[in-house]
Motif scaffolding. Structure first.
Motif, PDB file in Angstrom:
ATOM      1  N   HIS A   1       1.119  -1.057  -0.167  1.00  0.00           N
ATOM      2  CA  HIS A   1      -0.064  -0.203   0.126  1.00  0.00           C
ATOM      3  C   HIS A   1       0.677   1.270   0.106  1.00  0.00           C
ATOM      4  N   LEU A   2       2.028   1.405   0.716  1.00  0.00           N
ATOM      5  CA  LEU A   2       3.217   2.681   0.766  1.00  0.00           C
ATOM      6  C   LEU A   2       3.209   2.602  -0.511  1.00  0.00           C
ATOM      7  N   ALA A   3       4.074   1.646  -1.467  1.00  0.00           N
ATOM      8  CA  ALA A   3       4.639   1.963  -2.580  1.00  0.00           C
ATOM      9  C   ALA A   3       3.078   2.550  -3.830  1.00  0.00           C
ATOM     10  N   GLU A   4       2.253   1.525  -3.503  1.00  0.00           N
ATOM     11  CA  GLU A   4       1.117   2.061  -4.869  1.00  0.00           C
ATOM     12  C   GLU A   4       0.480   3.794  -4.036  1.00  0.00           C
ATOM     13  N   LEU A   5       1.294   4.178  -2.821  1.00  0.00           N
ATOM     14  CA  LEU A   5       1.053   5.541  -3.247  1.00  0.00           C
ATOM     15  C   LEU A   5       2.034   6.194  -3.286  1.00  0.00           C
ATOM     16  N   LEU A   6       2.559   6.068  -3.593  1.00  0.00           N
ATOM     17  CA  LEU A   6       4.163   6.603  -3.257  1.00  0.00           C
ATOM     18  C   LEU A   6       3.993   6.503  -4.974  1.00  0.00           C
TER      19      LEU A   6
ATOM     20  N   LYS B   1       1.220  16.685  -1.436  1.00  0.00           N
ATOM     21  CA  LYS B   1       0.551  16.764  -0.654  1.00  0.00           C
ATOM     22  C   LYS B   1      -0.833  16.572  -0.118  1.00  0.00           C
ATOM     23  N   ILE B   2      -1.419  15.806  -0.807  1.00  0.00           N
ATOM     24  CA  ILE B   2      -2.328  15.212  -1.474  1.00  0.00           C
ATOM     25  C   ILE B   2      -1.640  14.059  -0.610  1.00  0.00           C
ATOM     26  N   ALA B   3      -1.200  13.404  -1.027  1.00  0.00           N
ATOM     27  CA  ALA B   3      -0.365  12.044  -0.328  1.00  0.00           C
ATOM     28  C   ALA B   3      -0.652  11.949   1.008  1.00  0.00           C
ATOM     29  N   LYS B   4      -0.096  13.075   2.008  1.00  0.00           N
ATOM     30  CA  LYS B   4       0.347  12.845   3.162  1.00  0.00           C
ATOM     31  C   LYS B   4      -1.174  13.021   3.787  1.00  0.00           C
ATOM     32  N   THR B   5      -2.850  13.725   3.423  1.00  0.00           N
ATOM     33  CA  THR B   5      -3.322  13.179   3.464  1.00  0.00           C
ATOM     34  C   THR B   5      -4.248  11.222   3.935  1.00  0.00           C
ATOM     35  N   VAL B   6      -3.675  11.092   1.892  1.00  0.00           N
ATOM     36  CA  VAL B   6      -4.161  10.143   1.607  1.00  0.00           C
ATOM     37  C   VAL B   6      -3.359   9.075   2.800  1.00  0.00           C
TER      38      VAL B   6
END
Ligand code: ADP
Ligand code: MG
Ligand code: ZN
Length: 495
Positions: free
Chosen positions: A386-391, A402-407
């Protein structure tokens, strides 16, 4: 002292004491080896069984039974010796250490005394200082006394579990150094996969020997030994307190009595448990039921060849291969499971995301949650997948950092896959130039004074416009595009 020990005042060595006395600390660490069965019998070592369910005549200490050495214990112990650069003895001897205690029904502990299986070697601290080891030896754990309101019980599940006792030279100079030394040892035994190094469950236990001497004095002062410190924090606090206590005794003309102390985490104080035994009290002698332990050069060579990558070497590799700095490399390799998590995430993110970005997210956002939520690093609820998908979503510009921090926060508090969270909450980054121009023009129309100033040379105002546009769009616009288009739209207003 470079950093004061955490905790209440009075538990740390104060500067005035350190101006007059030099603390000397040596640690003894009892580390349970994670073999499936015990040191001299076939009983399970599994933690958490019903009391006395993992016992047999050997570990219950019945008369006339014969111990049989677990070969896996020796292999694990040799791994540790090699990892710290110690000499493995070709012949070593198991000895009986006699003492009476309810958790030791046979009346003696089998340990190694004058001929341990290894000697020498040491551990390098993060400061670069090298701490020499006195010895490591193999021994069996005792059982556990369990005290209830009106009675006490004895649980012998732990009796006979294999330990290595790792004894440092008296070379540590502060509570900080002691904690750092211990963290390094723990990360080493975990990297070697020979112990889970769990302080709370008692599979990694530390006794601290503390003395002080007037600055400049060559001979060591009399030491006190603080027993069974079960967290890094308590170790720092206990040693810090003990340094002050001893200074107080000496300042008042007293002498330090060599004794065994216990630490009360509630009050932050040490107190006397018993006066210290001398080794002749134990009447050590070679265990007649066990022959000498012979470890051949060939066996050592096989174990050496199969050693896993150790934290220091891994940190060097992270610097070399991933371009990480010293700090990130040291932090990510400080724990085996954390290092695996980083490498797994890195493998999954693909080429669009730099290793440094992956490291940043893990050392800041991820570790913050690990610490506050006490996540198990071996199986964190926020998976590497999941972290890899986010990155990857940042890498391909689907969302901004910035949005990634919210996600990320949503992933932590509610769980779920990042792509789905982004979709469900409509967080996809806007990279449509038409839409971006519309918002930019709206912002510029609303700020004629700032526009005039900018065009008059106040170029720093670009930050103001970017901020206003991002705010207007709920942070969803592609920041790179916003910057580029903003400059164009501002220039266009010159004419
Ligand atoms: P024991 O088994 O009786 O505790 P050891 O000789 O094995 O004795 O020493 C145990 C630990 O005490 C070692 O880690 C050693 O470094 C430390 N130590 C010995 N003398 C001192 C001292 N004067 N001050 C602080 N630590 C000491
Ligand atoms: Mg001791
Ligand atoms: Zn048994």
């Amino acid at each position: 002292m470079s950093k004061p020990a955490s905790g209440t005042s009075g538990t740390q060595a104060s500067d005035s004491v350190l101006a007059r006395y030099e603390p000397v600390i040596g640690l003894e660490v009892h580390c349970q080896l994670k073999t499936a069965s015990k040191l001299f019998c076939g009983c399970s070592t599994k933690f958490g069984a019903l009391p006395n369910h993992h016992t047999c005549p050997v570990c219950l200490g019945m008369p006339g039974v014969l111990p049989v050495l677990n070969a896996q214990v020796v292999d694990y112990a040799v791994r540790m010796a090699l990892a710290i650069g110690a000499q493995v003895a070709e012949v070593s001897v198991f000895a009986r250490k006699q003492y009476f205690y309810p958790d030791l029904p046979k009346g003696y502990q089998i340990t190694q005394y004058d001929l341990p299986y290894c000697s020498g070697g040491g551990v390098r601290l993060s400061s670069g200082k090298f701490v020499n080891m006195t010895r490591i030896h193999i021994e069996e754990d005792a059982g556990k006394n369990v005290h209830a309101d009106s009675a006490s019980f004895v649980d012998l599940n732990r009796a006979g579990i294999p330990l290595i006792e790792i004894v440092s030279q008296p070379e540590l100079a502060s509570p900080d150094e002691a904690a750092d030394y211990l963290k390094r040892l723990r990360s080493l035994v975990r990297a070697l996969d020979i112990s889970d190094g769990n302080l709370e469950e008692g599979s990694f236990r530390c006794d601290a020997n503390v003395s002080i001497r007037p600055i400049g004095q060559k001979t060591l002062g009399t030491r006190c030994e603080i027993k069974n410190l079960n967290s890094f924090r308590n170790i720092e606090k206990a040693i810090g307190y003990e340094i002050l206590r001893q200074a107080d005794v000496l300042d008042n003309g007293g002498a330090i009595k060599q004794q065994t102390l216990q630490f009360d985490a509630g009050t932050g104080r040490t107190s006397a448990m018993r006066s210290k035994e001398d080794s002749h009290d134990y009447r050590y002698f070679p265990d007649p039921d066990l022959g000498p332990l012979r470890i051949s050069k060939e066996r050592v060579a096989v174990i050496r060849a199969a050693l896993p990558e150790l934290p220091e070497a891994m940190a060097e590799r992270f610097k070399r291969e991933h371009g990480l700095n010293d700090y990130d490399a040291a932090l990510l390799t400080s724990d085996r499971d954390l290092a695996h998590y980083y490498e797994k995430t890195l493998k999954l993110v693909g080429a669009k995301v730099q290793p440094k970005i992956v490291a940043n997210w893990i050392t800041s956002e991820f570790l913050r949650e690990v610490n506050t939520r006490e996540w198990n690093l071996a199986a964190p609820p926020l998976t590497a997948e999941h972290l890899a998908e986010l990155l990857r979503l940042i890498g391909d510009e689907t969302i901004s950092g910035k949005i990634a921090k919210t996600v990320f926060e949503t992933m932590v508090s509610e769980g779920g896959a990042p792509a789905e969270i982004v979709k469900a909450k409509g967080l996809v980054q806007v990279s449509d130039t038409g839409a971006i121009i519309a918002v930019i023009d709206k912002v510029l129309d609303a700020s004629p004074k700032q526009v005039a100033d900018y065009l008059g040379g106040a170029e720093k105002l670009i930050g103001f416009f970017v901020g206003a546009v991002m705010k207007e769009s709920g942070g969803k616009m592609n920041p790179g595009l916003v910057n580029k288009v903003l400059k164009e739209r501002l220039e266009a207003r010159k004419k």
